[in-house]
Design a protein around this motif. Structure first.
Motif, PDB file in Angstrom:
ATOM      1  N   PRO A  43       0.784  -1.231   0.000  1.00 32.38           N
ATOM      2  CA  PRO A  43       0.000   0.000   0.000  1.00 32.38           C
ATOM      3  C   PRO A  43       0.821   1.289   0.000  1.00 32.38           C
ATOM      4  N   TYR A  44       2.029   1.220  -0.534  1.00 37.32           N
ATOM      5  CA  TYR A  44       2.904   2.393  -0.634  1.00 37.32           C
ATOM      6  C   TYR A  44       3.597   2.402  -1.991  1.00 37.32           C
ATOM      7  N   THR A  45       4.302   3.483  -2.269  1.00 39.87           N
ATOM      8  CA  THR A  45       5.035   3.623  -3.523  1.00 39.87           C
ATOM      9  C   THR A  45       6.231   2.668  -3.558  1.00 39.87           C
ATOM     10  N   PRO A  46       6.724   2.333  -4.757  1.00 42.35           N
ATOM     11  CA  PRO A  46       7.946   1.521  -4.854  1.00 42.35           C
ATOM     12  C   PRO A  46       9.129   2.248  -4.213  1.00 42.35           C
ATOM     13  N   GLY A  47      10.042   1.467  -3.644  1.00 43.63           N
ATOM     14  CA  GLY A  47      11.281   2.030  -3.138  1.00 43.63           C
ATOM     15  C   GLY A  47      11.348   2.246  -1.651  1.00 43.63           C
ATOM     16  N   GLY A  48      10.216   2.187  -0.949  1.00 43.46           N
ATOM     17  CA  GLY A  48      10.220   2.347   0.498  1.00 43.46           C
ATOM     18  C   GLY A  48      10.512   1.042   1.211  1.00 43.46           C
ATOM     19  N   SER A  49      10.455   1.066   2.538  1.00 44.09           N
ATOM     20  CA  SER A  49      10.830  -0.115   3.310  1.00 44.09           C
ATOM     21  C   SER A  49       9.860  -1.276   3.097  1.00 44.09           C
ATOM     22  N   GLY A 192       4.406   7.511   1.146  1.00 49.21           N
ATOM     23  CA  GLY A 192       5.334   6.394   1.300  1.00 49.21           C
ATOM     24  C   GLY A 192       6.714   6.890   1.680  1.00 49.21           C
ATOM     25  N   ALA A 193       7.607   5.948   1.976  1.00 46.34           N
ATOM     26  CA  ALA A 193       8.950   6.299   2.446  1.00 46.34           C
ATOM     27  C   ALA A 193       9.831   6.880   1.348  1.00 46.34           C
ATOM     28  N   ALA A 194       9.655   6.434   0.108  1.00 46.35           N
ATOM     29  CA  ALA A 194      10.521   6.925  -0.972  1.00 46.35           C
ATOM     30  C   ALA A 194      10.370   8.439  -1.172  1.00 46.35           C
ATOM     31  N   PRO A 195       9.152   8.966  -1.390  1.00 48.65           N
ATOM     32  CA  PRO A 195       9.034  10.419  -1.523  1.00 48.65           C
ATOM     33  C   PRO A 195       9.353  11.162  -0.229  1.00 48.65           C
ATOM     34  N   GLN A 196       9.069  10.537   0.912  1.00 47.14           N
ATOM     35  CA  GLN A 196       9.408  11.131   2.205  1.00 47.14           C
ATOM     36  C   GLN A 196      10.915  11.398   2.290  1.00 47.14           C
ATOM     37  N   LEU A 197      11.707  10.362   2.031  1.00 47.15           N
ATOM     38  CA  LEU A 197      13.157  10.479   2.166  1.00 47.15           C
ATOM     39  C   LEU A 197      13.774  11.324   1.064  1.00 47.15           C
ATOM     40  N   THR A 198      13.164  11.306  -0.116  1.00 48.52           N
ATOM     41  CA  THR A 198      13.657  12.140  -1.220  1.00 48.52           C
ATOM     42  C   THR A 198      13.584  13.612  -0.850  1.00 48.52           C
ATOM     43  N   ASP A 199      12.492  14.023  -0.203  1.00 51.04           N
ATOM     44  CA  ASP A 199      12.349  15.431   0.170  1.00 51.04           C
ATOM     45  C   ASP A 199      13.243  15.815   1.340  1.00 51.04           C
TER      46      ASP A 199
END
Length: 329
Positions: A43-49, A192-199
């Motif tokens: 239930p999240y974007t690709p690339g997260g945990s 998701g974690a991918a856009p979170q960490l990207t920002d």
């Protein structure tokens, strides 16, 4: 003539028996699980945990089951969209949910959630647990959690948290740090974690708490700095990074865990079969080798184990949400 008639009758009986046997075998093949591809919803974007763990485990599981396993990312609403999709799916074992512990947390802090985490899903297996990292951008002036705290106190409302979504372990840790260190940092939700960490990497948001499977590669590559780890002791991959407890919050210990669920009503034999195969998959050498780099501690699990864990977490986080006034308003 009689012998010929008898012979024909015998051959006819044999033909009927063979046809019946073939039909029974074909029917048995249809009933055998799994007999076609399985969809695992993340239930999240690709690339997260969650996505990282899902792709690693399902690749091994696919080898064991002999059927394709398709990862379907359904991000949005802090994981709510993907979870609701699985809750409405047919309980036949061909649509599963691979999620983090926020599957249990979200309904406790967000009134918009339309599913009951304990009643609308069949627990299958817990995969394991990981600590979270408190991180900031590589160009950030902060090198410790104490420095972040000092700045937050000096300039109120000047710093922000990025979270992978409301009700996630990321969100809960940030809320607890806000409470325990009196930070007053605004929490900005992502899909998701991918856009979170990207920002956070880009410096658009001051800091984040994120599970190690998604955050560690950013730290290892120098894109993020780790200020603290949420486990009770330091992790071997980052021995110089102190714990949150060492950084000023005595007794702090929080981990994220991961599990697999089916829709409510999933037959017990299918849930048990999947749990057995998942246990094999998470202990496979090629999987544990990668898990070791993530500080991922695998669980020896069953549907009953996951059911107990989610009930215990539900009770604990329900109390925490009330005490800390954690709610999506």
């Amino acid at each position: 003539m009689t012998n010929l008639h008898t012979s024909r009758r015998i051959w006819a009986m044999i033909a009927v028996a063979v046809t019946s046997l073939m039909a029974a075998q074909a029917h048995g093949d249809t009933d055998k699980y799994p007999s076609r591809p399985i969809t695992v919803v993340v239930p999240y974007t690709p690339g997260g945990s969650v996505d990282t763990v899902a792709r690693l485990v399902t690749a091994q599981l696919q080898k064991q089951l002999g059927q394709p396993i398709v990862i379907e990312n359904k991000p949005g609403a802090s994981g709510m969209i993907g979870s609701e999709y699985v809750a409405r799916a047919k309980p036949d074992g061909y649509t599963l949910l691979l999620h983090a512990s926020s599957q249990v947390y979200l309904p406790l802090v967000d009134a918009r959630v339309k599913y009951d985490a304990l009643k609308d899903f069949t627990p299958i297996a817990r995969l394991g647990t990981v600590p979270l990292l408190v991180v900031t951008g590589a160009q950030s002036p902060f090198n410790t959690l104490k420095e972040l705290q000092t700045q937050a106190h000096a300039k109120k409302d000047s710093l922000t948290w990025a979270t992978s979504g409301y009700g996630t372990s990321s969100h809960l840790v940030e809320e607890m740090l806000n409470r325990d260190l009196k930070l007053g940092m605004q929490i900005v939700p992502y899909r998701g974690a991918a856009p979170q960490l990207t920002d956070v990497t880009a410096g658009h948001v001051s800091a984040a708490a994120s599970p190690m499977p998604g955050a560690y590669p950013y730290v290892a590559s120098g894109k993020l700095k780790a200020l603290a780890v949420t486990s009770s002791s330091r992790v071997s991959r980052l021995p110089n990074v102190p714990t949150v407890a060492e950084s000023g919050v005595e007794g702090f210990d929080f981990s994220s865990w991961y599990g697999v669920w089916g829709p409510a009503g999933l037959p017990a034999n299918i849930a048990s079969q999947l749990a057995t195969e998942i246990n094999k998959a998470i202990h496979a050498p090629e999987v544990t080798k990668v898990f070791d780099t993530m500080m991922f501690e695998v669980a020896e699990t069953s549907p009953q184990d996951l059911a107990k864990v989610q009930q215990d977490e539900h009770d604990k986080i329900s109390l925490l949400a009330k005490e800390a006034d954690i709610a999506v308003k």
